[in-house]
Write an enzyme that holds these catalytic residues in place. Structure first.
Site, PDB file in Angstrom:
ATOM      1  CB  VAL A 264       0.099  37.709  44.787  1.00  9.86           C
ATOM      2  CG1 VAL A 264      -0.631  37.181  46.028  1.00  9.86           C
ATOM      3  CG2 VAL A 264      -0.035  39.219  44.705  1.00  9.86           C
TER       4      VAL A 264
ATOM      5  NE  ARG B  87     -12.703  30.053  34.894  1.00  9.19           N
ATOM      6  CZ  ARG B  87     -11.676  29.481  34.321  1.00  9.19           C
ATOM      7  NH1 ARG B  87     -11.772  29.033  33.080  1.00  9.19           N
ATOM      8  NH2 ARG B  87     -10.532  29.341  34.966  1.00  9.19           N
TER       9      ARG B  87
ATOM     10  CE1 TYR C 121      -1.805  38.506  34.290  1.00 11.01           C
ATOM     11  CE2 TYR C 121       0.321  39.593  34.535  1.00 11.01           C
ATOM     12  CZ  TYR C 121      -0.900  39.214  35.065  1.00 11.01           C
ATOM     13  OH  TYR C 121      -1.220  39.555  36.354  1.00 11.01           O
TER      14      TYR C 121
ATOM     15  CE  LYS D  41      -4.557  40.919  35.384  1.00 10.40           C
ATOM     16  NZ  LYS D  41      -5.736  41.028  36.290  1.00 10.40           N
TER      17      LYS D  41
ATOM     18  CG  ASP E  68     -15.760  31.612  31.350  1.00 11.06           C
ATOM     19  OD1 ASP E  68     -14.984  32.586  31.381  1.00 11.06           O
ATOM     20  OD2 ASP E  68     -15.477  30.526  30.813  1.00 11.06           O
ATOM     21  CG  LEU E  69     -15.420  37.609  34.328  1.00 14.80           C
ATOM     22  CD1 LEU E  69     -14.357  38.496  34.950  1.00 14.80           C
ATOM     23  CD2 LEU E  69     -16.784  38.279  34.396  1.00 14.80           C
TER      24      LEU E  69
ATOM     25  CB  THR F  62      -2.004  33.116  43.750  1.00 17.10           C
ATOM     26  OG1 THR F  62      -1.500  33.536  42.470  1.00 17.10           O
ATOM     27  CG2 THR F  62      -2.255  34.330  44.633  1.00 17.10           C
TER      28      THR F  62
END
Length: 272
Positions: A195, A43, A162, A166, A68-69, A197
Site C-alpha cells: 500500500v 500514539r 516484520y 505479522k 502506544d501498543l 503509505t
C-alpha cells in the site's frame, strides 16, 4: 454496498487503532460518513484530535484514546477506558503496524528490532483484543478485524522481523477464531499487499507502482466489516503460502530474488 445490505453491527462504538496512519485516515472518514461513533487510538494525540474534528465534520462522532501498543500498561489502560467510558465495542479494527526492511547482515546487532515490531504488530494488538473479547463474548456479538500482510505467510529475506510479527498475529487470530465465534464474535483477517503509505516509502518510494492506494486498502477493510468474511487476501498470497509450506527453502530463496526485483520495479517517487 447499500446500507440495507451491510451486516448489522450491535450497539457500541467502533474502535480503530492506528487511526492516523495511511490506511486509518480514509477508513475513519468513511466510517464517519456512516454515522458511527468512533474511538480513535494512536500514539499522536494532536493528530488524533485533528482527525476527530474531521469525523465530526462528516456527520460522525469520535473520542480519542491515545496509546502506544508497545506499552502493556497503556494497552490495559486503553481497554479499561473504552469499556468504562465508551462501552463494549461493536467492532475493533486493528490497523496499527510498524515495518522494517533490513538484511540479515545489518540485523545481527539489532535484536531490539524484533522487540519493537513484535510489540506493535503482535503483542500490543493481541493484548487489546484479549481485553475486549470477554465483554464482546458476554454480549454475544461483535467483530474484530485485524490487518496483517499478504506476505505474512511467505517468508522473505530482508523482512524477517516484520514478517514474523505479522505472521504471529495472523496465526494467533486463526487459532482463537473458532472459540471466539462460539461467543458470537467474528474475527476477520485482512492480508494487504503493498500500500502506498508513508510506512512503505523508505523501501518503495512515495508512489510505488502497482501498490494499492490507502483508499483502496480502506475499502478492503470496509468489505470485511460489511460482509460475513473471515479472510480477505490476494489470490497470489494464498497460492504462495501453499508453495512456501511445500518447499520452504526454495520458496524463501525464490521470494528473496523476486522481492528484490519487485522493489526495483515498484520504487517510484512523486515528481513535484
Amino acid at each position: 454496498m447499500s446500507p440495507a445490505r451491510r451486516a448489522a453491527l450491535p450497539p457500541g462504538p467502533v474502535l480503530v487503532t492506528g487511526a492516523t496512519g495511511g490506511v486509518g485516515v480514509p477508513l475513519v472518514l468513511q466510517l464517519a460518513k456512516r454515522g458511527h461513533h468512533l474511538v480513535l487510538s494512536g500514539r499522536d494525540r494532536a493528530r488524533l484530535d485533528q482527525l476527530s474534528e474531521q469525523v465530526r465534520e462528516r456527520g460522525g462522532s469520535a473520542v480519542v484514546r491515545p496509546a502506544d501498543l508497545r506499552d502493556a500498561t497503556q494497552v490495559q489502560q486503553l481497554v479499561e477506558q473504552v469499556l468504562a467510558a465508551d462501552g463494549v465495542p461493536a467492532a475493533v479494527i486493528s490497523l496499527a503496524g510498524h515495518s522494517i526492511h533490513r538484511p540479515l547482515v545489518a540485523s545481527l546487532d539489532r535484536p531490539h528490532d524484533l522487540e519493537r515490531l513484535t510489540g506493535t504488530n503482535l503483542l500490543g494488538p493481541a493484548r487489546l483484543i484479549l481485553g475486549l473479547l470477554g465483554p464482546m463474548g458476554e454480549r454475544g456479538s461483535g467483530t474484530v478485524i485485524a490487518v496483517t500482510s499478504a506476505t505474512a505467510r511467505i517468508p522473505a529475506p530482508g523482512w524477517a522481523a516484520y514478517g514474523a510479527s505479522k505472521a504471529g498475529l495472523d496465526a494467533w487470530l486463526r487459532a482463537i477464531r473458532p472459540e471466539a465465534a462460539r461467543g458470537g464474535v467474528r474475527i476477520a483477517i485482512i492480508e494487504l499487499p503493498l500500500v502506498a503509505t508513508a510506512m512503505a516509502a523508505p523501501t518503495y518510494g512515495s508512489a510505488p507502482r502497482g501498490a494499492l492506494s490507502p483508499e483502496q486498502a480502506a475499502a478492503r477493510v470496509l468489505r470485511a466489516l460489511d460482509r460475513p468474511l473471515t479472510l480477505v487476501s490476494p489470490a497470489w498470497a494464498r497460492t504462495g503460502a501453499v508453495l512456501s509450506q511445500a518447499a520452504p527453502a526454495l520458496a524463501a530463496h525464490t521470494t528473496g530474488i523476486a522481492g528484490a526485483w519487485v522493489t526495483r520495479l515498484s520504487r517510484r517517487e512523486v515528481r513535484r
